[in-house]
Structures are given as structure tokens and as C-alpha cells.
Design an enzyme around this catalytic site. Structure first.
Site, PDB file in Angstrom:
ATOM      1  N   HIS A 132       3.224   6.886  -6.797  1.00  0.00           N
ATOM      2  CA  HIS A 132       2.468   8.083  -7.172  1.00  0.00           C
ATOM      3  C   HIS A 132       3.382   9.315  -7.075  1.00  0.00           C
ATOM      4  O   HIS A 132       3.341  10.208  -7.926  1.00  0.00           O
ATOM      5  CB  HIS A 132       1.275   8.206  -6.225  1.00  0.00           C
ATOM      6  N   HIS A 181       0.829  -1.208   0.000  1.00  0.00           N
ATOM      7  CA  HIS A 181       0.000   0.000   0.000  1.00  0.00           C
ATOM      8  C   HIS A 181       0.866   1.263   0.000  1.00  0.00           C
ATOM      9  O   HIS A 181       0.702   2.146  -0.852  1.00  0.00           O
ATOM     10  CB  HIS A 181      -0.907  -0.012   1.238  1.00  0.00           C
ATOM     11  N   GLU A 182       1.774   1.340   0.947  1.00  0.00           N
ATOM     12  CA  GLU A 182       2.587   2.557   1.061  1.00  0.00           C
ATOM     13  C   GLU A 182       3.461   2.739  -0.177  1.00  0.00           C
ATOM     14  O   GLU A 182       3.730   3.865  -0.598  1.00  0.00           O
ATOM     15  CB  GLU A 182       3.431   2.536   2.330  1.00  0.00           C
TER      16      GLU A 182
HETATM   17 ZN   LIG Z   1      -2.510   5.288   2.290  1.00  0.00          ZN
END
Ligand SMILES: [Zn+2]
Length: 725
Positions: free
Chosen positions: A519, A512-513
Site C-alpha cells: 500500500h 499482512h504487514e
Molecule cells: Zn495491520
């Protein structure tokens, strides 16, 4: 992490890190005067000579910050003055671009200070936070509420179709003007004065709240007298508890340290029911015990001030003010989604509770012991047993295959190699602020150095709870900088010599991180002011990246036994996959409880904010009214230690499930197109990950998948059934 990772503050177009800083909270009035020596060799005064302007952690001392903050604020005010004094008519370049270029020293300094406060807090840095919170808030207001600056921005805005050289530039003009309006640029002088006072006090209070939460989580660690009471924990965990006690000056005893979530990981393993209860009660009591770290009075005051600020800006409540600038747009839209999901989640949780109760009854009867009713501190423990009975495995069987470095390098990085053609190389020549921090070069598919990536994965008493991504350096086309981004987790450190074996949840969090990191690394929006994505959209790409943790070829690559190197048996893999929806009613309900609390706190009108003594009663009443008062399923975060709502996630904690609608829909789209391929990676990068805030967020989603978001993939993933309405 799913449901809990502040990524980065809502960076304002004018003052990115500053606004983030103000949101995290800073305060005070005392100002350290720079000494001559400090001024000469202060590394903050110059751009770092290290690769990609990586921070010179080894040369920065705490006394360097105050002079750099002072000079940084003065420099930016001078830069703003030059913009407003410019005799030339306002243009995109002499106003917007000049503004984008302003405040570099201040931005560098606040980014570093607030990053270090999150990962390596010490009394000197916390003092700086308290001293500068109000000053930095006032500085931000001095820029945002400057009438001559606003007049120039407004003049460019009025003729933006001709004045802006391209669509992205036009969007920047709109963004900057909107930020100024939202900060109060259209208020009269009396109102502006009140706004400044509110912002200063709020910054101070947020700093105190966050420091109290950290102090309280450390203070609430549970002392246990004997190793026997810890039965159920692994030998490594028991050794870690002994070591933690020794460090706390309690040799021979054991210390169970807490995470910031309500449920503590040890509750899943401890056989001793009374100890589970003690641990649970210690966790949920945090922040409302009436001690020095009690946050209820701070919280009540913050809610009142936020309400007043929203009213000053013409909004009925703080949630309306915040959500206007999110993809959700209104509190009603958020409420509609949360209320739609609640009955389905609670129904699923009640079914899960019944199954756990049946297991307890069966077990107690078999041992000829009296039965008992399932309580909150029993849930994780019996859920693990039920998972083992139902799916033939428990979490601990997975962990030998989930060694931390392998998961990162052969899992998280490998997925990024397959999707985007990236390559990673560990480097040990750059300074770090803690020995447990790893740094990597990230090479793009063409071999060019794209970014530096910092992995700081271990828990420490000096680190705030949860998991998050932050950028030390952002991509900036105007200044020619490339990203230096970091991921932070709170994985318990095993005793020296022991391997770090992750839980499945931690594996997901790592993926997730890293989605946030991608991004940040791929962003190519031209103006730093557009390096911002709505809070309820920013969790979308990170959640999409979680899907690769389960992807067979990725799993096969990283899930190898830490001793034998054997791959995780296919049979165990299949079991993991089948158990994906297990306990989702519980997980969803506890998350929704926190999301609803966040919304309801921020929808209070003038005069409705409860007094400190009534904070917990308000929480109880809201949970009841919203159908979320399920005692065995407490909120993931209770109000007094709900750090998200003190920072950038105020009225924004719903963002995880809001983003998950987009995430699940996108994953369905990816699966239909072959999953882990370079083609899919290139599409994600070109249409989503590289775009930052350069276009409307929902347009980015629609351009990627080709339709409006559907909720069905989310329901299917979580095994939820909606009322037919
Ligand atoms: Zn997050």
C-alpha cells in the site's frame, strides 16, 4: 498482525510524522544546545545521499536529533510565516502547496527518531521522546491553530471549485481545512489555550505510557529454575530461554520473555500446568501491579483529558470525535457491528470450551487423575491437542517447512511477483541499525526501481511489541521521492546456528504487514497530505494480502523443509486448510473484548472516568455488560498494556474487524476471478493500492468490487452464525 498492528500514526495533512509523533507521545522542556561540531556534521541537516534517500543509519548519532528537531521546528515556523505574510491573494499554490512543502527537516527527523524508538530504543532516545513530546505537540498547535494560516486555507476552500486545479487538489484543500478545524482552528483564544495545554500533557502521558509498557513487559519475564519445567518447548526454545537468562545475569537458569499480547506463545506448549498458570498470571498482571511501571493512573488521566478535548471541540466523547473522520462515522455504527458479532463469537467460543473440557476430562480419566475445570492458561495448550486430534496435525509439524527467509522471499515476495510483476533483490551495501535487518531493492514490472524494503523481523528487548509497517521515506510527487518502507515483527531469535522456523500465525503476520508495505510502495497520490487512509480502512488491503499465505501455488513455492528442501506434503497442506476455522470463536471473542474496551473507554463522558484504583473494575464491568465476560477467554490486550489505545488506534481498535468485512468480501471477489493473477493484481493496484487517500475510501472499495460491502464472507470465514434479527 491480525488484530494488532499499528501501521503508522494518523498522519495529519499538515504535519504527518509530527502528529504521529505526538500520538506516540513525546514530552518535556529541556533543550540540548547544538554544539558547533554537531551542527557541522549532522547528517540530519541534509537529504540523505543514499539511494531513494535511505537513512544513513551508520552516521546518525543520538546527539544529532535535538539540534535537528530545534532547527526543523524553527524552519517550519519560518515557512508558515512566509505563507501568511505573502501579499498575494491566497491561492492553491501559494498556500496549500507551500504548506505541503513545509517542514521537511522536521518531518525527516521525527520520522527517523520515532521509527528508531520503536525498533531500537535506548535511554538517550527515550529521554528525547520525553523531552520533546510537549514541545512537538505545541509546535503542531502553533501551525494548526494559526489564525492567519487558517484564514488563507479557508479562503481557498471557499472557492475551491475554481482555485483547485483538479479533483485531487480540491480534496487536499478540504482535507487540510478539516484537519485544522478538527485541531481547534475555530475555537476562541481561551479555548485554544486550553487545547494547547491538553495536547502537551497528553503527548507527555502517552510517551510515559508506552515506555512503561515496554519496561513492564521486560520486567515481567518469567524466571524458571530448571529445564525440566520447560518440557514441551522445543530444544531451540529452551536454548533461547537459557541464553535470555544468561543475558539477564542469571546463568544456569531460564527466562521466558513475554510478548505484549495477553496469551503467551509458551502457554500452548508447556506441559507443566502450574508453570502455565504462573506465566499467564504474570502476563495479565502487567501494568496494574502497583510498581513503577503501573499504567492505571496514566491511563485514567489520559481518558479524562481526551474527554475534555472532545468536549472542547463540541463532541460528546473522544470516540465520536475520532470516528467522525473514519469510514464508520459514528460510535453507534461501530457498536452495532461489535454487538452483532459478539453473541455469535461467544457462542462459538463456549462450544470450543466444551470440547476442550471434554478432552481434559478424557485425558485425566485415562490417567486416573482428578479432573479440573478449563482455565485461561489451559486454553492454547488443549487447543493444540484438540487440533492434533481433530485434524491430524499440530503447529510444530508445520514449522520445519516455514523457515523465515524462505517464507519472505519465496512466499511473500513470490506472491507479489505473481500479482504485480515485482522483482526483489537483497542488497547488503546499505547501513542498518541492527545486524538482523535485511534490505531489498523492489523493482516494478517495467524494471524501474520502485522502492526499498526493509525487513526487521526479530524480537529484541529494545523493540516494542507487535508487528507494524512504517515508512522512512514516502512517495511524494512534489519532492520526487520514492518509498523506503519497513516491516517489523517480533519473531523470537533462535540460538546462533539454528534456523528460524515460524509459526503459522507469524507467516500470516508477515503477509499482512507486507500488504501495508505494498500500500505504501504503490501509493501515487499527488500530495503527501493525501497519503492517508482512514484507520478503519487501512487494515483492509493488508488483510487481503494474507490470503496468499494459503494460496496453493504460493504455499508450494515457499513451504519447503529447511533441511531436505522437500515441499510440505500435500496431505499436511490439506489439513492446514481444513483447520482454518479452528479456534475462531476464541480468537474472535478475545479480539472483540479488546475492541469493546477501547470503545467504552472512549465513550466516557465528563465525570465518568474512573480513578486509577478503579480501572480494572471498570474493565470487568464493561466486559460483563457487553456479554464478553468469559473468564477462559481474556481480552487480547487488557487495558493497562493496551498500547494501541495510547497511539493511533485510540477508539480505533475495531478497525481490524471493520476492515475484515471489506477484506473477506474482496477475497471472495478475487476468488471468483481466478485468484492469483496479474490481471487481479493490476486491478488491486490501480483501483485501491495506488490511490492512498486521494478519493473517498468506501468509493475505492465500491469501484473495485462493484457493490456495497456484504458481511457474509466474513461470517463464513470465521464460522460464525448470527442471530436471525
Ligand atoms: Zn495491520
Amino acid at each position: 498482525m491480525s488484530g494488532g498492528s499499528p501501521r503508522r500514526g494518523r498522519a495529519g495533512a499538515l504535519l504527518g510524522p509530527l502528529l504521529a509523533a505526538a500520538l506516540m507521545g513525546l514530552t518535556g522542556h529541556t533543550v540540548a544546545q547544538p554544539t558547533a561540531a554537531a551542527a557541522q556534521d549532522n547528517p540530519l541537516f541534509s537529504i540523505s545521499p543514499l539511494p531513494l534517500q535511505y537513512p544513513p543509519f551508520d552516521r546518525i548519532r543520538d546527539e544529532h536529533f535535538a539540534p535537528a528537531l530545534e532547527r526543523g521546528m524553527a524552519e517550519q515556523l519560518a515557512e508558515i510565516q512566509a505563507i501568511v505574510d505573502n501579499p498575494a491573494a491566497p491561492s492553491f499554490d501559494n498556500t496549500l502547496v507551500a504548506l505541503e512543502r513545509s517542514g521537511r527537516l522536521l518531518s525527516r527527523t521525527t520520522t527517523l527518531l520515532f521509527s528508531l524508538l520503536g525498533v531500537d530504543a535506548n535511554p538517550a532516545r527515550q529521554q528525547l521522546q520525553r523531552d520533546y513530546a510537549a514541545r512537538l505537540a505545541a509546535h503542531r498547535d502553533a501551525v494548526q491553530l494559526n489564525p492567519r494560516l487558517f484564514a488563507r486555507v479557508d479562503a481557498v476552500y471557499a472557492r475551491r471549485d475554481e482555485a483547485a486545479p483538479n479533483a485531487e487538489a480540491r480534496r487536499l484543500v478540504e482535507r487540510v481545512r478539516l484537519d485544522m478545524v478538527r485541531a481547534g482552528a475555530l475555537l476562541d483564544d481561551t479555548q485554544k489555550a486550553r487545547m494547547r495545554a491538553l495536547n502537551a500533557e497528553l503527548a507527555t502521558l502517552s510517551a510515559r505510557f508506552n515506555q512503561a509498557v515496554l519496561a513492564e513487559v521486560n520486567d515481567s519475564a518469567l524466571v524458571v529454575a530448571t529445564a525440566e519445567e520447560l518440557a514441551g518447548l522445543s530444544p531451540g526454545e529452551i536454548a533461547a530461554a537459557a541464553e535470555a537468562a544468561r543475558q539477564r545475569g542469571l546463568p544456569g537458569r531460564y527466562l521466558i520473555t513475554l510478548l505484549n499480547t495477553t496469551i503467551q506463545p509458551a502457554e500452548a506448549a508447556l506441559h507443566d500446568r502450574a508453570l502455565r498458570e504462573r506465566l499467564h498470571r504474570a502476563s495479565v498482571a502487567r501494568g496494574s501491579r502497583g510498581n513503577a511501571h503501573d499504567t492505571t493512573a496514566l491511563l485514567a488521566r489520559v481518558m479524562s483529558l481526551r474527554q475534555e478535548r472532545a468536549a472542547l471541540l463540541g463532541h460528546p466523547d473522544h470516540a465520536s470525535q475520532v470516528l467522525e473522520d473514519e469510514t464508520a462515522r459514528t460510535p453507534q455504527a461501530v457498536q452495532a457491528l461489535l454487538r452483532r458479532l459478539t453473541p455469535a463469537a461467544v457462542a462459538a467460543a463456549r462450544q470450543e470450551a466444551a470440547a476442550l473440557q471434554a478432552l481434559i476430562d478424557q485425558e485425566q480419566a485415562a490417567r486416573q487423575r482428578p479432573g479440573f475445570a478449563l482455565q485461561a492458561w489451559d486454553w492454547s495448550y488443549y487447543a493444540e491437542k484438540l487440533r492434533a486430534a481433530r485434524y491430524g496435525f499440530d503447529e510444530n509439524q508445520l514449522r520445519p517447512y516455514l523457515e523465515i527467509r524462505q517464507v519472505l522471499e519465496r512466499g511473500v515476495f513470490f506472491a507479489a511477483e505473481q500479482l504485480y510483476g515485482l522483482r526483489f533483490r537483497r542488497r547488503t551495501d546499505l547501513p542498518v541499525y541492527h545486524e538482523d535487518v535485511w534490505v531489498y531493492d523492489v523493482f516494478d514490472h517495467d524494471g524501474r526501481l520502485l522502492a526499498l524494503f526493509i525487513a526487521d523481523l526479530y524480537a529484541r528487548p529494545t523493540k516494542r511489541g507487535g508487528a507494524w509497517m512504517n515508512a522512512y521515506v514516502r512517495y511524494n510527487a512534489l519532492e520526487g521521492t520514492s518509498p523506503v518502507v519497513a516491516n517489523h515483527l517480533n519473531v523470537p531469535k533462535p540460538p546462533a546456528g539454528e534456523p528460524t522456523l515460524l509459526t503459522w500465525d507469524e507467516v500470516n503476520t508477515l503477509f499482512h504487514e507486507f500488504g501495508h508495505a505494498l500500500h505504501g510502495m504503490f501509493n501515487t497520490s499527488r500530495y503527501p497530505g493525501l497519503d492517508r487512509v482512514p484507520r478503519d480502512f487501512v487494515e483492509y488491503p493488508s488483510q487481503v494480502n494474507e490470503v496468499w499465505a494459503y494460496w496453493p501455488s504460493v504455499l508450494a513455492h515457499y513451504a519447503r523443509h529447511h533441511q531436505s528442501g522437500e515441499p510440505m506434503p500435500a496431505e499436511l497442506l490439506a489439513k492446514v486448510s481444513r483447520a482454518k476455522r479452528f479456534n475462531q470463536g476464541y480468537m474472535t471473542t478475545s479480539y472483540l473484548a479488546s475492541a469493546v474496551l477501547d470503545q467504552r473507554w472512549h465513550r466516557l463522558r465528563a465525570g465518568e472516568v474512573p480513578a486509577a484504583a478503579d480501572v480494572m473494575a471498570f474493565e470487568a464491568r464493561v466486559l460483563k455488560e457487553e456479554g464478553l465476560d468469559v473468564p477462559v477467554v481474556p481480552p487480547r490486550y487488557r487495558t493497562p498494556y493496551f498500547s494501541h489505545i495510547m497511539g493511533g488506534y485510540a477508539a480505533g481498535y475495531y478497525a481490524y474487524v471493520w476492515s475484515e468485512v471489506l477484506d473477506a468480501d474482496t477475497v471472495a471477489w478475487l476468488m471468483a476471478r481466478g485468484g492469483l493473477t496479474r490481471e487481479n493484481g493490476d486491478a488491486l493496484r490501480a483501483r485501491l493500492l495506488s490511490r492512498g487517500g486521494s478519493e473517498d475510501a468506501m468509493d475505492l472499495f465500491r469501484q473495485l468490487v462493484g457493490h456495497e460491502p456484504h458481511i457474509e464472507p466474513l461470517l463464513e470465514r470465521r464460522g460464525l452464525v448470527l442471530d436471525p434479527r
